[in-house]
Design a protein around this motif. Structure first.
Motif, PDB file in Angstrom:
ATOM      1  N   THR A  36      -9.717  22.417 -26.282  1.00  0.00           N
ATOM      2  CA  THR A  36     -11.105  22.235 -26.717  1.00  0.00           C
ATOM      3  C   THR A  36     -11.477  20.760 -26.608  1.00  0.00           C
ATOM      4  OG1 THR A  36     -10.370  21.999 -28.997  1.00  0.00           O
ATOM      5  CG2 THR A  36     -11.021  24.201 -28.285  1.00  0.00           C
ATOM      6  N   ASP A  37     -12.763  20.519 -26.353  1.00  0.00           N
ATOM      7  CA  ASP A  37     -13.279  19.151 -26.249  1.00  0.00           C
ATOM      8  C   ASP A  37     -12.448  18.313 -25.283  1.00  0.00           C
ATOM      9  OD1 ASP A  37     -15.320  19.626 -28.131  1.00  0.00           O
ATOM     10  OD2 ASP A  37     -13.878  19.345 -29.765  1.00  0.00           O
ATOM     11  N   ALA A  38     -12.027  18.918 -24.194  1.00  0.00           N
ATOM     12  CA  ALA A  38     -11.208  18.215 -23.200  1.00  0.00           C
ATOM     13  C   ALA A  38     -11.950  18.132 -21.877  1.00  0.00           C
ATOM     14  CB  ALA A  38      -9.878  18.940 -23.009  1.00  0.00           C
ATOM     15  N   ASP A  39     -11.666  17.080 -21.136  1.00  0.00           N
ATOM     16  CA  ASP A  39     -12.282  16.886 -19.826  1.00  0.00           C
ATOM     17  C   ASP A  39     -11.616  17.827 -18.827  1.00  0.00           C
ATOM     18  OD1 ASP A  39     -13.268  16.036 -17.386  1.00  0.00           O
ATOM     19  OD2 ASP A  39     -13.189  13.916 -17.900  1.00  0.00           O
ATOM     20  N   PRO A  40     -12.370  18.751 -18.244  1.00  0.00           N
ATOM     21  CA  PRO A  40     -11.738  19.696 -17.309  1.00  0.00           C
ATOM     22  C   PRO A  40     -11.151  19.016 -16.087  1.00  0.00           C
ATOM     23  CG  PRO A  40     -14.139  19.889 -17.257  1.00  0.00           C
ATOM     24  CD  PRO A  40     -13.802  19.022 -18.413  1.00  0.00           C
ATOM     25  N   VAL A  41     -11.779  17.940 -15.619  1.00  0.00           N
ATOM     26  CA  VAL A  41     -11.252  17.253 -14.439  1.00  0.00           C
ATOM     27  C   VAL A  41      -9.924  16.590 -14.750  1.00  0.00           C
ATOM     28  CG1 VAL A  41     -11.688  15.412 -12.781  1.00  0.00           C
ATOM     29  CG2 VAL A  41     -13.548  16.927 -13.467  1.00  0.00           C
ATOM     30  N   ALA A  42      -9.814  15.997 -15.933  1.00  0.00           N
ATOM     31  CA  ALA A  42      -8.542  15.387 -16.320  1.00  0.00           C
ATOM     32  C   ALA A  42      -7.440  16.443 -16.451  1.00  0.00           C
ATOM     33  CB  ALA A  42      -8.709  14.628 -17.630  1.00  0.00           C
ATOM     34  N   LEU A  43      -7.799  17.643 -16.877  1.00  0.00           N
ATOM     35  CA  LEU A  43      -6.819  18.726 -16.935  1.00  0.00           C
ATOM     36  C   LEU A  43      -6.336  19.113 -15.541  1.00  0.00           C
ATOM     37  CD1 LEU A  43      -8.488  21.021 -19.630  1.00  0.00           C
ATOM     38  CD2 LEU A  43      -6.405  19.658 -19.913  1.00  0.00           C
ATOM     39  N   LEU A  44      -7.238  19.104 -14.573  1.00  0.00           N
ATOM     40  CA  LEU A  44      -6.864  19.487 -13.213  1.00  0.00           C
ATOM     41  C   LEU A  44      -5.788  18.568 -12.647  1.00  0.00           C
ATOM     42  CD1 LEU A  44     -10.352  20.363 -11.659  1.00  0.00           C
ATOM     43  CD2 LEU A  44      -8.480  21.944 -12.184  1.00  0.00           C
ATOM     44  N   ASP A  45      -5.766  17.323 -13.098  1.00  0.00           N
ATOM     45  CA  ASP A  45      -4.766  16.384 -12.602  1.00  0.00           C
ATOM     46  C   ASP A  45      -3.369  16.706 -13.110  1.00  0.00           C
ATOM     47  OD1 ASP A  45      -6.741  15.002 -11.273  1.00  0.00           O
ATOM     48  OD2 ASP A  45      -7.059  13.553 -12.892  1.00  0.00           O
ATOM     49  N   GLN A  46      -3.248  17.613 -14.108  1.00  0.00           N
ATOM     50  CA  GLN A  46      -1.955  17.871 -14.726  1.00  0.00           C
ATOM     51  C   GLN A  46      -1.416  19.282 -14.477  1.00  0.00           C
ATOM     52  OE1 GLN A  46      -1.493  16.265 -18.834  1.00  0.00           O
ATOM     53  NE2 GLN A  46      -3.705  15.878 -18.756  1.00  0.00           N
ATOM     54  N   VAL A  47      -2.166  20.104 -13.730  1.00  0.00           N
ATOM     55  CA  VAL A  47      -1.751  21.497 -13.579  1.00  0.00           C
ATOM     56  C   VAL A  47      -1.423  21.807 -12.129  1.00  0.00           C
ATOM     57  CG1 VAL A  47      -3.196  22.147 -15.548  1.00  0.00           C
ATOM     58  CG2 VAL A  47      -4.101  22.387 -13.217  1.00  0.00           C
ATOM     59  N   GLN A  48      -0.709  22.910 -11.941  1.00  0.00           N
ATOM     60  CA  GLN A  48      -0.338  23.347 -10.587  1.00  0.00           C
ATOM     61  C   GLN A  48      -1.212  24.496 -10.085  1.00  0.00           C
ATOM     62  OE1 GLN A  48       2.361  22.746 -13.050  1.00  0.00           O
ATOM     63  NE2 GLN A  48       2.083  20.716 -12.115  1.00  0.00           N
ATOM     64  N   GLU A  49      -1.823  25.230 -11.007  1.00  0.00           N
ATOM     65  CA  GLU A  49      -2.641  26.374 -10.610  1.00  0.00           C
ATOM     66  C   GLU A  49      -3.877  26.466 -11.483  1.00  0.00           C
ATOM     67  OE1 GLU A  49      -0.843  30.349  -9.526  1.00  0.00           O
ATOM     68  OE2 GLU A  49       0.821  29.503 -10.696  1.00  0.00           O
ATOM     69  N   VAL A  50      -4.906  27.083 -10.934  1.00  0.00           N
ATOM     70  CA  VAL A  50      -6.083  27.500 -11.697  1.00  0.00           C
ATOM     71  C   VAL A  50      -6.311  28.978 -11.424  1.00  0.00           C
ATOM     72  CG1 VAL A  50      -8.600  27.325 -11.875  1.00  0.00           C
ATOM     73  CG2 VAL A  50      -7.213  25.254 -11.800  1.00  0.00           C
ATOM     74  N   TRP A  51      -6.464  29.744 -12.497  1.00  0.00           N
ATOM     75  CA  TRP A  51      -6.843  31.155 -12.383  1.00  0.00           C
ATOM     76  C   TRP A  51      -8.236  31.304 -12.975  1.00  0.00           C
ATOM     77  CZ3 TRP A  51      -3.620  35.975 -11.945  1.00  0.00           C
ATOM     78  CH2 TRP A  51      -2.445  35.740 -11.235  1.00  0.00           C
ATOM     79  N   THR A  52      -9.097  31.980 -12.257  1.00  0.00           N
ATOM     80  CA  THR A  52     -10.482  32.100 -12.719  1.00  0.00           C
ATOM     81  C   THR A  52     -11.100  33.396 -12.233  1.00  0.00           C
ATOM     82  OG1 THR A  52     -12.653  31.026 -12.714  1.00  0.00           O
ATOM     83  CG2 THR A  52     -11.358  30.855 -10.704  1.00  0.00           C
ATOM     84  N   ILE A  53     -12.183  33.772 -12.894  1.00  0.00           N
ATOM     85  CA  ILE A  53     -12.980  34.901 -12.394  1.00  0.00           C
ATOM     86  C   ILE A  53     -13.928  34.372 -11.328  1.00  0.00           C
ATOM     87  CG2 ILE A  53     -14.552  36.784 -12.982  1.00  0.00           C
ATOM     88  CD1 ILE A  53     -13.447  36.708 -15.833  1.00  0.00           C
ATOM     89  N   THR A  54     -14.861  33.517 -11.745  1.00  0.00           N
ATOM     90  CA  THR A  54     -15.819  32.948 -10.777  1.00  0.00           C
ATOM     91  C   THR A  54     -16.158  31.499 -11.094  1.00  0.00           C
ATOM     92  OG1 THR A  54     -17.711  33.722 -12.092  1.00  0.00           O
ATOM     93  CG2 THR A  54     -16.923  35.190 -10.343  1.00  0.00           C
ATOM     94  N   SER A  55     -15.416  30.838 -11.975  1.00  0.00           N
ATOM     95  CA  SER A  55     -15.780  29.500 -12.440  1.00  0.00           C
ATOM     96  C   SER A  55     -15.822  28.476 -11.305  1.00  0.00           C
ATOM     97  CB  SER A  55     -14.778  29.023 -13.493  1.00  0.00           C
ATOM     98  OG  SER A  55     -14.989  27.671 -13.817  1.00  0.00           O
TER      99      SER A  55
END
Length: 588
Positions: free
Chosen positions: A464-483
């Motif tokens: 919560t209250d986190a920058d989504p772009v900064a999170l992307l720098d730390q993960v290997q995958e993204v799972w989404t419906i249509t985001s």
């Protein structure tokens, strides 16, 4: 490339010639341009490559000296001879020692050289606008000779011509770039280099140039170009970016719009985006809107069968610094005459653009690559909230962006999983040993939209209250419906799995577990997808200069500013401004 409209229409130039030896249109003495074309090596392969790329861009964007032309106006059937008129008393005509008799002689010669062919006299834009007379009049038309006064793209006219005749018009220069060898009855800067048939040769011009060399000298070495967004000098590519954005706005907006389904607070930003040529009329009654005699637009989420034929409007992918649900006005909007990007049940204009970018020219690929790099360096996303990001546990990390569950992209593009809970359950089932990070949607976190979910037991971290772009720098995958975060993940080299059918799915760049349209058969590169989605599809508005702009300017504003932000009274003020915007067409 001077401007959108002629200077006599009140528009300043976007470039100047600062010549210390003479002037380019007067061959009585060598100008700086002539000396460049005579003596400069003009053999650097990189420069000539840039010249060829720029020529291709001018053709694609239908840019000319004056770019207020409409590429959708069809030219006459191919096979005509193009004879170019100029304004009476034009300095380049006088410098060539030409007069009306020269123009009449040119017209006669064109008919003699091409017996039986139709002859098209292209009038000057200032003549069409009744600002100045030309050398030809209506009396010169007749038989197989006709006048062309419509704002047809010169590139379309040149494509259909079998020959081009001019005294000294810049259209002769563009004819060279289009592959013609024009017949020239004056002494313009582009004559005498082996690319024209010259009726008044300039003896001292003995060098033979290629089209790319002529262009490099005349458009890259000689002029001084101006960037209105930074109030600074710039290179040719920046000018093309700028003029392309402004020309697109003029072409799409010049007839005026009647808009439906637009909330009150959106109306003022929409007027600024689409109403600068002719103010928007807001009308929600479909019958009255259809009877307005103007092109129609409708907010995509409000579109129904009664809006058939209307252009759909929606927020762009680099929207703002702040949430739309907080009434922060958008800096980018998309218009779609086929459908809308988030609705895979039918084709959209974005789909067509993505398919068309399966093949990119080198300059297009470079532009997309530079854009991707700047988005990553600037940590930019759709809303650019720039919040902190938590430190995540070690392990294989999967980011799951939550969505607004009644959002149109879910209603239209979701598959079997249609809620945030179902999305999390699918991820945990597929990745039982992964570190799952759930990022609620900003509008949901702010309590402005639906989609709250208890992620306990399914997510290891609720960011919560986190920058989504900064999170992307730390993960290997993204799972989404249509985001849209799936698209933003692709930009950063993160693997993306889709359970719905977002616009970026189905092109070979994602793992698709939902049903994506079978019509998406093209296989563009990431650069092709980015070019279509961020350069071709949206329109951008610069709140600082108040004019349309290319995506690079928007990246500058979002990264460095300045970027005006509405105050605390935005909700009430925006609605009041929208009320007045409804009627602004009366005084525009």
């Amino acid at each position: 490339m001077r401007s959108l409209h002629p200077g006599r229409a009140g528009e300043p130039p976007i470039g100047l010639h600062l010549d210390r030896s003479g002037v380019h249109f007067d061959a009585s003495e060598p100008s700086d341009l002539e000396q460049i074309l005579s003596r400069s090596p003009l053999d650097d392969s990189a420069v000539l490559g840039q010249a060829r790329d720029a020529i291709a861009r001018l053709k694609d964007a239908h840019l000319s000296k004056y770019s207020a032309v409409d590429p959708h106006i069809d030219p006459p059937a191919p096979g005509y001879v193009l004879v170019v008129d100029q304004t009476l008393g034009d300095a380049s005509v006088a410098a060539s020692g030409a007069d009306r008799a020269t123009f009449i002689d040119m017209l006669v010669r064109a008919q003699e050289d091409h017996p039986g062919a139709k002859v098209l006299i292209k009038t000057h834009p200032e003549t069409r606008m009744a600002l100045r007379n030309g050398y030809f009049t209506a009396a010169d038309a007749g038989g197989r000779v006709s006048l062309c006064t419509d704002p047809i793209s010169p590139w379309h006219l040149l494509e259909g011509a079998i020959a081009v005749y001019t005294v000294s018009s810049q259209l002769g220069f563009e004819a060279i770039l289009a592959g013609h060898k024009p017949h020239v009855f004056g002494q313009p800067f582009y004559a005498g280099w082996g690319l024209t048939e010259d009726y008044q040769p300039v003896p001292r011009r003995q060098r033979r140039l290629t089209r790319a060399q002529l262009f490099a000298g005349a458009m890259m070495e000689y002029p001084v170009w101006y960037d209105p967004y930074t109030d600074a000098l710039c290179d040719l590519s920046r000018v093309i970016d700028s003029l392309e954005a402004r020309a697109r706005a003029w072409r799409e907006d010049r007839q005026g719009w009647v808009a439906s389904g637009m909330r009150m607070w959106k109306r003022r930003p929409l007027q600024r985006f689409f109403g600068q040529e002719a103010g928007i009329r807001f009308e929600d009654d479909p019958q009255k809107a259809a009877a307005a005699g103007r092109p129609r637009m409708v907010w995509a989420g409000k579109a129904g069968p009664e809006h058939d034929g209307a252009v759909r409007v929606e927020d762009g992918f680099l929207r703002s610094r702040g949430l739309g649900a907080e009434l922060i006005p958008p800096l980018s909007l998309v218009t779609d005459d086929l459908g809308i990007y988030y609705d895979p049940t039918g084709p959209s204009r974005l789909e067509h653009r993505i398919a068309a970018r399966e093949t990119l020219r080198p300059d297009q690929a470079r532009r997309a690559e530079r854009l991707i790099a700047r988005l990553i360096d600037g940590q930019l996303s759709k809303y650019n909230l720039h919040l902190p990001a938590p430190d995540l546990p070690a392990g294989h990390k999967v980011l799951v962006p939550g969505q607004v569950e009644d959002d149109a992209s879910i209603l239209k593009g979701a598959g079997a999983e249609r809620t945030n809970l179902e999305l999390l359950q699918a991820v945990r089932a597929a990745r039982p040993n992964a570190v799952v990070i759930y990022k609620p949607h900003p509008d949901v976190e702010a309590g402005l939209r639906s989609g709250a979910v208890d992620a306990g037991g399914l997510a290891d971290v609720v960011a919560t209250d986190a920058d989504p772009v900064a999170l992307l720098d730390q993960v290997q995958e993204v799972w989404t419906i249509t985001s849209l975060m799936g698209f933003e993940a692709l930009l950063r080299g993160v693997g993306v799995t889709t359970l719905g059918a977002p616009f970026y799915a189905g092109w070979g760049l994602t793992e698709d577990r939902g049903d994506v349209p079978a019509r998406r058969v093209a296989r563009p590169s990431l650069e092709g997808l980015v070019h279509a989605a961020l350069i071709d599809y949206p329109r951008y508005f610069d709140p600082v200069t108040g004019i349309p702009c290319p995506v690079e300017v928007m990246v500058d504003r979002l990264t460095h500013g300045p970027l005006p932000r509405p105050g605390l009274g935005n909700r009430s003020l925006s609605k009041l401004q929208g009320l007045f915007a409804t009627w602004s067409f009366l005084w525009r």
